[in-house]
Design a protein around this motif. Structure first.
Motif, PDB file in Angstrom:
ATOM      1  N   TYR A 133     -18.719  52.741  27.148  1.00  8.50           N
ATOM      2  CA  TYR A 133     -19.751  53.251  26.280  1.00  8.50           C
ATOM      3  C   TYR A 133     -20.284  52.088  25.260  1.00  8.50           C
ATOM      4  O   TYR A 133     -21.541  51.822  25.016  1.00  8.50           O
ATOM      5  CB  TYR A 133     -19.263  54.356  25.376  1.00  8.50           C
ATOM      6  CG  TYR A 133     -20.308  54.832  24.507  1.00  8.50           C
ATOM      7  CD1 TYR A 133     -21.662  55.634  25.192  1.00  8.50           C
ATOM      8  CD2 TYR A 133     -20.431  54.909  23.156  1.00  8.50           C
ATOM      9  CE1 TYR A 133     -22.534  56.172  24.197  1.00  8.50           C
ATOM     10  CE2 TYR A 133     -21.285  54.944  22.396  1.00  8.50           C
ATOM     11  CZ  TYR A 133     -22.599  55.820  22.784  1.00  8.50           C
ATOM     12  OH  TYR A 133     -23.296  56.476  22.229  1.00  8.50           O
ATOM     13  N   ALA A 134     -19.369  51.123  24.921  1.00  6.64           N
ATOM     14  CA  ALA A 134     -19.874  50.098  23.818  1.00  6.64           C
ATOM     15  C   ALA A 134     -20.599  49.271  24.565  1.00  6.64           C
ATOM     16  O   ALA A 134     -21.485  48.556  24.073  1.00  6.64           O
ATOM     17  CB  ALA A 134     -18.477  49.632  23.318  1.00  6.64           C
ATOM     18  N   LEU A 135     -20.088  48.689  25.643  1.00  7.06           N
ATOM     19  CA  LEU A 135     -20.952  47.585  26.668  1.00  7.06           C
ATOM     20  C   LEU A 135     -22.268  48.239  27.007  1.00  7.06           C
ATOM     21  O   LEU A 135     -23.147  47.517  26.952  1.00  7.06           O
ATOM     22  CB  LEU A 135     -19.992  47.462  27.759  1.00  7.06           C
ATOM     23  CG  LEU A 135     -18.836  46.345  27.509  1.00  7.06           C
ATOM     24  CD1 LEU A 135     -18.097  46.273  28.969  1.00  7.06           C
ATOM     25  CD2 LEU A 135     -18.912  45.166  26.661  1.00  7.06           C
ATOM     26  N   SER A 136     -22.496  49.435  27.077  1.00  7.87           N
ATOM     27  CA  SER A 136     -23.789  50.069  27.640  1.00  7.87           C
ATOM     28  C   SER A 136     -24.750  50.196  26.447  1.00  7.87           C
ATOM     29  O   SER A 136     -26.005  50.452  26.770  1.00  7.87           O
ATOM     30  CB  SER A 136     -23.616  51.162  28.386  1.00  7.87           C
ATOM     31  OG  SER A 136     -23.092  52.375  27.470  1.00  7.87           O
ATOM     32  N   ARG A 137     -24.379  50.125  25.265  1.00  4.45           N
ATOM     33  CA  ARG A 137     -25.205  50.482  24.076  1.00  4.45           C
ATOM     34  C   ARG A 137     -25.923  49.191  23.931  1.00  4.45           C
ATOM     35  O   ARG A 137     -25.692  48.089  23.878  1.00  4.45           O
ATOM     36  CB  ARG A 137     -24.550  50.827  23.013  1.00  4.45           C
ATOM     37  CG  ARG A 137     -24.009  52.161  22.752  1.00  4.45           C
ATOM     38  CD  ARG A 137     -23.179  52.544  21.536  1.00  4.45           C
ATOM     39  NE  ARG A 137     -23.852  52.389  20.374  1.00  4.45           N
ATOM     40  CZ  ARG A 137     -24.634  53.484  19.865  1.00  4.45           C
ATOM     41  NH1 ARG A 137     -24.440  54.522  20.403  1.00  4.45           N
ATOM     42  NH2 ARG A 137     -25.184  53.481  18.751  1.00  4.45           N
ATOM     43  N   ARG A 141     -28.549  52.644  21.111  1.00  2.00           N
ATOM     44  CA  ARG A 141     -28.942  53.743  22.166  1.00  2.00           C
ATOM     45  C   ARG A 141     -28.133  53.353  23.607  1.00  2.00           C
ATOM     46  O   ARG A 141     -27.794  52.037  23.646  1.00  2.00           O
ATOM     47  CB  ARG A 141     -30.182  53.997  22.188  1.00  2.00           C
ATOM     48  CG  ARG A 141     -31.092  54.448  21.068  1.00  2.00           C
ATOM     49  CD  ARG A 141     -32.393  54.747  21.772  1.00  2.00           C
ATOM     50  NE  ARG A 141     -32.651  55.602  22.805  1.00  2.00           N
ATOM     51  CZ  ARG A 141     -33.688  55.821  23.427  1.00  2.00           C
ATOM     52  NH1 ARG A 141     -35.083  55.082  23.100  1.00  2.00           N
ATOM     53  NH2 ARG A 141     -33.739  56.365  24.685  1.00  2.00           N
ATOM     54  N   SER A 142     -27.739  54.208  24.226  1.00  6.00           N
ATOM     55  CA  SER A 142     -27.421  54.009  25.658  1.00  6.00           C
ATOM     56  C   SER A 142     -28.343  54.952  26.598  1.00  6.00           C
ATOM     57  O   SER A 142     -28.815  55.600  26.371  1.00  6.00           O
ATOM     58  CB  SER A 142     -25.997  54.433  25.637  1.00  6.00           C
ATOM     59  OG  SER A 142     -25.915  55.812  25.677  1.00  6.00           O
ATOM     60  N   GLU A 143     -28.632  54.191  27.682  1.00  2.00           N
ATOM     61  CA  GLU A 143     -29.247  54.887  28.566  1.00  2.00           C
ATOM     62  C   GLU A 143     -28.502  55.247  29.885  1.00  2.00           C
ATOM     63  O   GLU A 143     -27.337  54.507  30.289  1.00  2.00           O
ATOM     64  CB  GLU A 143     -30.477  53.961  29.402  1.00  2.00           C
ATOM     65  CG  GLU A 143     -31.447  53.727  28.092  1.00  2.00           C
ATOM     66  CD  GLU A 143     -32.445  52.617  28.580  1.00  2.00           C
ATOM     67  OE1 GLU A 143     -32.601  51.882  29.824  1.00  2.00           O
ATOM     68  OE2 GLU A 143     -33.428  52.459  27.810  1.00  2.00           O
ATOM     69  N   VAL A 144     -28.707  56.063  30.774  1.00  2.00           N
ATOM     70  CA  VAL A 144     -27.987  56.651  31.956  1.00  2.00           C
ATOM     71  C   VAL A 144     -27.675  55.495  33.078  1.00  2.00           C
ATOM     72  O   VAL A 144     -26.489  55.376  33.164  1.00  2.00           O
ATOM     73  CB  VAL A 144     -28.645  57.731  32.448  1.00  2.00           C
ATOM     74  CG1 VAL A 144     -27.884  58.185  33.930  1.00  2.00           C
ATOM     75  CG2 VAL A 144     -28.690  58.973  31.724  1.00  2.00           C
ATOM     76  N   GLY A 228     -35.581  69.201  20.115  1.00  3.51           N
ATOM     77  CA  GLY A 228     -34.655  69.046  18.817  1.00  3.51           C
ATOM     78  C   GLY A 228     -33.276  68.561  19.245  1.00  3.51           C
ATOM     79  O   GLY A 228     -32.341  68.846  18.375  1.00  3.51           O
ATOM     80  N   VAL A 229     -33.074  68.077  20.382  1.00  2.00           N
ATOM     81  CA  VAL A 229     -31.865  67.922  20.942  1.00  2.00           C
ATOM     82  C   VAL A 229     -31.568  66.162  20.471  1.00  2.00           C
ATOM     83  O   VAL A 229     -32.476  65.597  20.978  1.00  2.00           O
ATOM     84  CB  VAL A 229     -31.687  68.020  22.350  1.00  2.00           C
ATOM     85  CG1 VAL A 229     -30.024  67.481  22.865  1.00  2.00           C
ATOM     86  CG2 VAL A 229     -31.936  69.458  22.789  1.00  2.00           C
ATOM     87  N   ASP A 230     -30.570  65.947  19.881  1.00  2.80           N
ATOM     88  CA  ASP A 230     -30.107  64.778  19.506  1.00  2.80           C
ATOM     89  C   ASP A 230     -29.388  63.970  20.789  1.00  2.80           C
ATOM     90  O   ASP A 230     -28.188  64.379  21.078  1.00  2.80           O
ATOM     91  CB  ASP A 230     -29.252  64.867  18.460  1.00  2.80           C
ATOM     92  CG  ASP A 230     -29.188  63.309  18.090  1.00  2.80           C
ATOM     93  OD1 ASP A 230     -28.933  62.376  18.653  1.00  2.80           O
ATOM     94  OD2 ASP A 230     -28.416  63.018  16.883  1.00  2.80           O
ATOM     95  N   VAL A 231     -30.241  63.435  21.732  1.00  2.00           N
ATOM     96  CA  VAL A 231     -29.571  63.113  23.126  1.00  2.00           C
ATOM     97  C   VAL A 231     -28.499  62.165  22.969  1.00  2.00           C
ATOM     98  O   VAL A 231     -27.539  62.504  23.638  1.00  2.00           O
ATOM     99  CB  VAL A 231     -30.864  62.489  24.050  1.00  2.00           C
ATOM    100  CG1 VAL A 231     -30.321  62.064  25.269  1.00  2.00           C
ATOM    101  CG2 VAL A 231     -31.967  63.514  24.057  1.00  2.00           C
ATOM    102  N   GLU A 232     -28.445  60.951  22.039  1.00  2.00           N
ATOM    103  CA  GLU A 232     -27.380  60.174  21.907  1.00  2.00           C
ATOM    104  C   GLU A 232     -26.419  60.754  21.420  1.00  2.00           C
ATOM    105  O   GLU A 232     -25.146  60.598  21.887  1.00  2.00           O
ATOM    106  CB  GLU A 232     -27.996  58.996  21.098  1.00  2.00           C
ATOM    107  CG  GLU A 232     -27.019  57.764  20.899  1.00  2.00           C
ATOM    108  CD  GLU A 232     -26.927  57.204  22.312  1.00  2.00           C
ATOM    109  OE1 GLU A 232     -25.890  56.485  22.668  1.00  2.00           O
ATOM    110  OE2 GLU A 232     -27.777  57.372  23.255  1.00  2.00           O
TER     111      GLU A 232
END
Length: 335
Positions: A133-137, A141-144, A228-232
């Protein structure tokens, strides 16, 4: 469908507790359970009580916890990534756990006694997910797509580490490593059940809370944000839940394939894509599938025991291919 899953799960659990090298009649089993609950009944003989309460029932409960964790994690992963091929291993938790377990075995680390392999697997599995997760941010933000590609890279690196550790292991350690990587519940005990229970319970209780937001996320990230969804924040929360569920399961049972991939598809075929039912039903379905697979692993080649991951792979892979063909012929794809 929910009632049928529960009935099937109870039936397979009773069969799994009764059937084995030492068969226990169902009536005697229920009588022993009533006796332990102080509701009448009679205990079995000394050997029967030991087999039932010290060997069979811990294994039955652990199979249900591990299966439920993997099934629920698979449903969450497919919802978060919007991808029917997503499963818990995508974010590196399984291979990360394998690094810790194989390192503990190959280098003879025993700082925690019999718990060393389990604890190492759990910690490295969680660490790997956080690393992915840390490397993908990027820019907060992070993307799929980035998450998936980062997971593939970290998985490849972790498997290289596993291969390196195996190179330094002796024959006895290689045998132990192989058995762990193929998955097994043969070392089930009540302490292991109690070790998995908090993580499994926390994850299984937290997962349905996010069902409505997962349904909105299925519309796409941009529409979900407008609604209204906080996707991240949702993605971070669910990745942590998946990591907790999968790391705990892999730590005690080894690497077990296809449960988290196939079970959510089965539930979705029968009950539709709504996560309010899909998430808990995938947990129940995962418990049922793994308990059934473990019963087969224990009994099909008595007195030997087949690796559990081999059973799930042999059944899961052709079934998944059939599922793919069926869906494409009926719907023209996965839509």
């Amino acid at each position: 469908m929910g009632g049928g899953l529960v009935v099937a799960l109870v039936g397979v659990a009773l069969a799994s507790a009764a059937i084995g090298a030492y068969d226990i009649p169902l009536g005697d089993l229920l009588s022993s359970v009533r006796h332990r609950l102080h509701l009448g009944g009679q205990p079995l003989d000394r050997i029967g009580e030991s087999v039932l309460w010290d060997v069979r029932l811990p294994r039955v409960v652990l199979a249900m916890l591990v299966g439920a964790s993997l099934g629920c994690a698979g449903a969450l992963m497919q919802g978060v990534f919007g991808n029917p091929l997503a499963e818990p291993g995508v974010i590196g938790v399984s291979t990360g756990a394998a690094v810790g377990a194989v390192a503990a075995i190959a280098f003879g680390i025993e700082v925690l006694g019999n718990w060393t392999v389990t604890v190492f697997a759990f910690v490295t599995g969680l660490f790997t997910v956080l690393l992915v997760y840390a490397l993908s941010r990027s820019a907060g933000r992070s993307e799929v797509v980035t998450l998936i590609l980062t997971g593939i890279a970290v998985n490849a690196f972790a498997m290289s580490l596993v291969g390196l550790f195996i190179f330094f292991a002796d024959n006895a350690q290689i045998s132990q490593i192989t058995f762990w990587q193929l998955g097994s519940l043969s070392q089930s005990t009540w302490p292991k059940v109690l070790a998995v229970l908090p993580c499994a319970a926390l994850g299984l209780l937290a997962a349905p809370v996010h069902a409505r937001r997962l349904d909105l996320l299925a519309l796409g990230e941009r529409p979900a944000r407008h609604l209204g969804v906080d996707v991240e924040r949702l993605r971070v929360s669910l990745i942590l839940v998946v990591a907790l569920l999968t790391a705990a399961a892999v730590a005690v049972a080894g690497v077990i394939s296809f449960v988290g991939l196939v079970v959510p598809h089965l539930v979705r075929m029968v009950a539709g894509p709504g996560h309010r039912f899909l998430v808990p039903a995938s947990a129940a379905g995962g418990a049922l599938v793994l308990l059934s697979a473990d019963l087969v692993a224990r009994t099909v080649a008595e007195p030997a025991e087949l690796p559990l991951g081999v059973i799930t792979g042999l059944i899961g892979s052709p079934f998944f291919f059939w599922l793919l063909r069926r869906t494409r012929s009926r719907q023209g794809g996965w839509a």
